[in-house]
Design an enzyme around this catalytic site. Structure first.
Site, PDB file in Angstrom:
ATOM      1  CG  ASP A   6      -0.156  -0.071   2.535  1.00 39.99           C
ATOM      2  OD1 ASP A   6       0.774  -0.896   2.610  1.00 39.99           O
ATOM      3  OD2 ASP A   6      -0.504   0.674   3.465  1.00 39.99           O
ATOM      4  NE  ARG A  27      42.253  38.814  12.084  1.00 41.75           N
ATOM      5  CZ  ARG A  27      42.028  39.179  13.358  1.00 41.75           C
ATOM      6  NH1 ARG A  27      40.968  39.890  13.653  1.00 41.75           N
ATOM      7  NH2 ARG A  27      42.845  38.817  14.313  1.00 41.75           N
ATOM      8  CG  ASP A  69      43.242  35.391  22.832  1.00 39.66           C
ATOM      9  OD1 ASP A  69      43.491  35.768  21.670  1.00 39.66           O
ATOM     10  OD2 ASP A  69      42.227  34.728  23.114  1.00 39.66           O
ATOM     11  CG  ASP A  70      47.051  37.351  18.535  1.00 44.43           C
ATOM     12  OD1 ASP A  70      48.235  36.977  18.456  1.00 44.43           O
ATOM     13  OD2 ASP A  70      46.427  37.844  17.577  1.00 44.43           O
ATOM     14  CG  ASP A 122      40.939  32.631  16.260  1.00 38.48           C
ATOM     15  OD1 ASP A 122      39.944  32.393  15.535  1.00 38.48           O
ATOM     16  OD2 ASP A 122      41.078  33.687  16.895  1.00 38.48           O
ATOM     17  CG  MET A 123      40.615  29.797   9.858  1.00 38.95           C
ATOM     18  SD  MET A 123      39.234  29.030   9.008  1.00 38.95           S
ATOM     19  CE  MET A 123      39.857  29.015   7.324  1.00 38.95           C
ATOM     20  CG  ASN A 124      41.116  35.491  13.555  1.00 35.54           C
ATOM     21  OD1 ASN A 124      39.967  35.571  13.967  1.00 35.54           O
ATOM     22  ND2 ASN A 124      42.153  35.368  14.366  1.00 35.54           N
ATOM     23  CG  ASP A 166      35.610  37.334  17.680  1.00 36.96           C
ATOM     24  OD1 ASP A 166      35.905  36.364  18.406  1.00 36.96           O
ATOM     25  OD2 ASP A 166      36.234  37.610  16.636  1.00 36.96           O
TER      26      ASP A 166
END
Length: 727
Positions: A47, A433, A356-357, A468-470, A538
């Site tokens: 069906d 950047r 961080d950076d 990170d990948m900016n 961010d």
């Protein structure tokens, strides 16, 4: 058995505890029959068989992996170019194979099982007799989850080369007229996670990323929903691609009202050469069905991704409360300044300090030194190890920021290897950047990064890494690939990234890795396979974060959502919000601070101590509980959500009001996910007031909320079961 094969009728019934997915073979073509709430299997299920008008052609067949050029004029799932330049292939059914459990995918992240009883897998083999193209469609269905995982493997079984022009992971046709709407996540940098919902009309509605990454703008997720679908009712069909590169997802409504949904690697600027004997594996799509609204769909994704996509030591562990120095110092710091922030953190109960950076090369701004992963002795005379050990002696663990996929033109690495970035000869190299993208298709590049990071992680007591990948990919070409394979560069980049992540996370299993891409630019399931949490945005403004975190939770678990308290005025929007409001928003994720703790007043310090103490008490529930979204920040001035334990005996409720309302009405917050037969003690986190209400009352009438005439009001409640309701 989760997969039932009715061979005489050519019917395949994939069945979980609450869902069925059915297709059949019609004239050699796999044809979609049904996807939705569970159906009992009856022999024979004649069906359900698809009946199309006589001589209607492929354009009327709801197919499982459609082709173009043989009478179907809708979006194809794949396209292959033969050596003679023709592009006509016609896949026909050859056979099937059943597998207990769920196989992994070579070189790609994938959902997995704890043991083979959790899922069953069907592999369907299709072939084109003329070109000797073979396609194996994989369907894995989980026994106790309303989820199917699909992918495709395309192989060249002939003696001539084939070139893939399109190789999507999944295509599903919904036969018959359905008034679907498409729900997906849109946005931009600092505005991620916007929930967009649009009705489908005849023609195509498409989302995609051509950026070489999943992107801030559009996430590799979409759901087809019915007009009446809300958080708690109506049907939702979710599609989530486990991939971190460019993608496409499209919903196409034909002239008869049928809808075709497809998702996979973006076909734009894509090609893949298949020499004889070679094959190409697509990423997998996690498909989730809900008959009880978007909330139920989300919770299915959350449980699956939290426990069967994320891996490693931190999959089930509570995540540490951290302080990150970025918004406190940016590039202007020295070792003593970092330690002074950590000292204040130790007094407040913080568990992890993240540098961080700015700690490497000659990195005084973001225009140099990426690729030179050597500590800057001007800022850190004793090196990273000295700073880390000083912070460890305070009782805090030490974390580090890196951006290993990028290279600065002003770096020693670039001066030595200018060909190591993605580029096209004699063409401009687009900087964003002040940086370029390393060519991760090349083994020597990945080896260099692995060796550089391993040297740090082996010599410094690093417990956490923010990866990170900016920037997006431009000039997508590789000096290491021949001309006929240049269109493979973008996908090979992603495969190279995955290979490196597998190596480095395996070598350092004690490190908690957090993914970041200028915030949520690569918040996708592919990255969660290697890193169990992601820096969500961010934008740390608490009001904006209501929307960002609410929208992100449509598919991603709270355990993956990084959320920090930052300083005011906020650095992204300039808004001033109370510390309690900022804390309540951030405690609805992986909690932390991103500011200069040495600038807190004594009153601030006491508030922060209470926040940290509270989060330590509730973070297991926040990170592993079931999320129920109660009020949407996209629909009004108020937001609310709650976390419920699996046994429904404990819950945590947060509510937020952005702006004060004059002459405000009485407010009731209707809860969800509780047991209507239990009574609950409700403890207000700020007023200390305690109430006892039945679960039925809390969910039907709601929790009465006191009102204060002030902007940025927030509150939270602990909810605990005390005894059964007496009738």
């Amino acid at each position: 058995m989760g997969i039932i094969v009715q061979e005489q009728a050519g019917l395949f019934h994939l069945q979980s505890s609450g869902m069925s997915y059915i297709f059949q073979i019609v004239d050699g073509y796999p044809v979609h029959v049904y996807w939705g709430s569970r159906l009992k299997h009856r022999e024979p299920m004649t069906d359900l068989l698809i009946h199309t008008p006589k001589n209607a052609g492929l354009d009327r067949l709801p197919q499982e992996y459609p082709q173009y050029g043989s009478g179907d004029f809708r979006n194809p799932a794949y396209q292959v170019e033969l050596e003679d330049g023709t592009r006509i292939t016609e896949l026909k059914y050859k056979g099937y194979r059943l597998i207990k459990g769920k196989p992994s995918l070579t070189g790609l992240p994938a959902v997995y099982t704890g043991d083979e009883t959790e899922a069953d897998t069907l592999e369907l083999e299709l072939t084109d007799a003329y070109s000797d193209l073979q396609v194996v469609l994989s369907y894995s269905i989980f026994a106790d989850r309303n989820a199917i995982v699909r992918s495709a493997r395309l192989g060249n079984q002939g003696e001539k080369k084939l070139r893939l022009r399109r190789a999507l992971s999944t295509s599903v046709d919904f036969p018959g007229k359905r008034d679907f709407e498409l729900t997906y996540l849109s946005g931009a940098w600092a505005r991620e996670g916007n929930i967009t919902r649009t009705p489908l009309h005849q023609g195509e509605t498409r989302i995609d990323s051509k950026r070489g990454m999943s992107s801030h703008q559009l996430n590799p997720f979409a759901a087809l929903v019915t007009p009446e679908t809300t958080e708690s009712q109506g049907e939702a069909f979710g599609f989530s691609l486990v991939y971190s590169g460019g993608f496409e997802a499209a919903a196409e409504v034909d002239s008869f009202g049928s809808t075709r949904f497809s998702i996979g690697i973006n076909s734009f600027d894509f090609a893949w050469l298949l020499s004889p004997g070679e094959s190409f594996q697509t990423p997998e799509t996690v498909m989730v069905y809900s008959g009880q609204g978007l909330g139920d769909m989300s919770r299915t994704y959350h449980r699956l991704y939290r426990t069967r996509l994320c891996r490693g030591k931190y999959r089930d562990e509570e995540r540490p409360i951290l302080v990150n120095n970025w918004e406190a110092t940016y590039f202007d710091f020295n070792a003593d300044k970092l330690v002074s922030i950590a000292e204040e953190g130790a007094k407040l109960g913080i568990e992890l300090f993240v540098l961080d950076d700015g700690w490497f090369g000659k990195r005084d701004s973001d225009n140099s030194s990426l690729g030179d992963w050597v500590e800057d002795r001007r800022k850190l005379p004793g090196g990273l190890k000295d700073v880390a050990e000083r912070i460890n002696r305070l009782g805090l663990k030490f974390g580090l920021w890196v951006e290993p996929e990028m290279i600065s033109p002003d770096s020693e690495l670039y001066r030595k290897h200018p060909d190591w970035c993605l580029h096209v000869p004699e063409r401009r190299r687009t900087e964003a950047r002040w940086q370029l993208v390393l060519d991760y298709t090349r083994q020597e590049v990945r080896d260099f990064i692995y060796d550089s990071l391993s040297a740090i992680f082996s010599s410094v007591p690093v417990s956490y890494v923010k990866w990170d990948m900016n920037r997006c990919l431009t000039e997508i070409g590789s000096a290491d690939l021949p001309p006929e394979r240049q269109s493979e560069t973008a996908h090979r980049y992603v495969l190279g990234l995955y290979e490196l992540l597998e190596r480095i996370t395996t070598a350092f299993p004690h490190i908690l890795f957090e993914s970041c891409s200028s915030g949520g630019g690569r918040f996708d399931p592919g990255m969660l396979y290697y890193m169990p949490q992601t820096w969500t945005s961010d934008n740390t403004d608490a009001v904006e974060r209501l929307k960002i975190q609410y929208g992100t939770s449509l598919v991603y678990p709270v355990s993956a959502i990084g959320a920090h308290v930052s300083a005011v005025p906020n650095h992204q929007v300039g808004r001033i919000t109370p510390l309690d409001f900022r804390g309540d928003v951030a405690m609805s994720g992986n909690f932390g601070y991103e500011l200069d703790l040495t600038k807190f007043t004594e009153e601030d310090k006491e508030r922060v101590k209470r926040q940290i103490l509270t989060y330590k008490e509730v973070r297991g529930l926040v990170q592993r509980g079931d999320l129920f979204r109660l009020q949407s920040p996209f629909e009004g001035n108020e937001s609310a959500w709650m976390f419920v334990s699996e046994d429904k005996e404990e819950a945590l409720v947060y509510y937020f009001q952005v702006m004060a309302v004059p002459n405000a009405p009485q407010r009731f917050l209707r809860l969800a996910g509780l047991d209507p037969e239990l009574e609950y003690e409700i403890h207000s986190g700020y007023s200390g007031e305690q109430l006892i209400h039945g679960g039925d009352r809390l969910m039907q009438l709601g929790l009465p909320l006191a009102y204060e005439q002030k902007d940025y009001e927030s509150g939270w409640f602990r909810v605990r079961a005390v005894k059964p309701v007496t009738v």
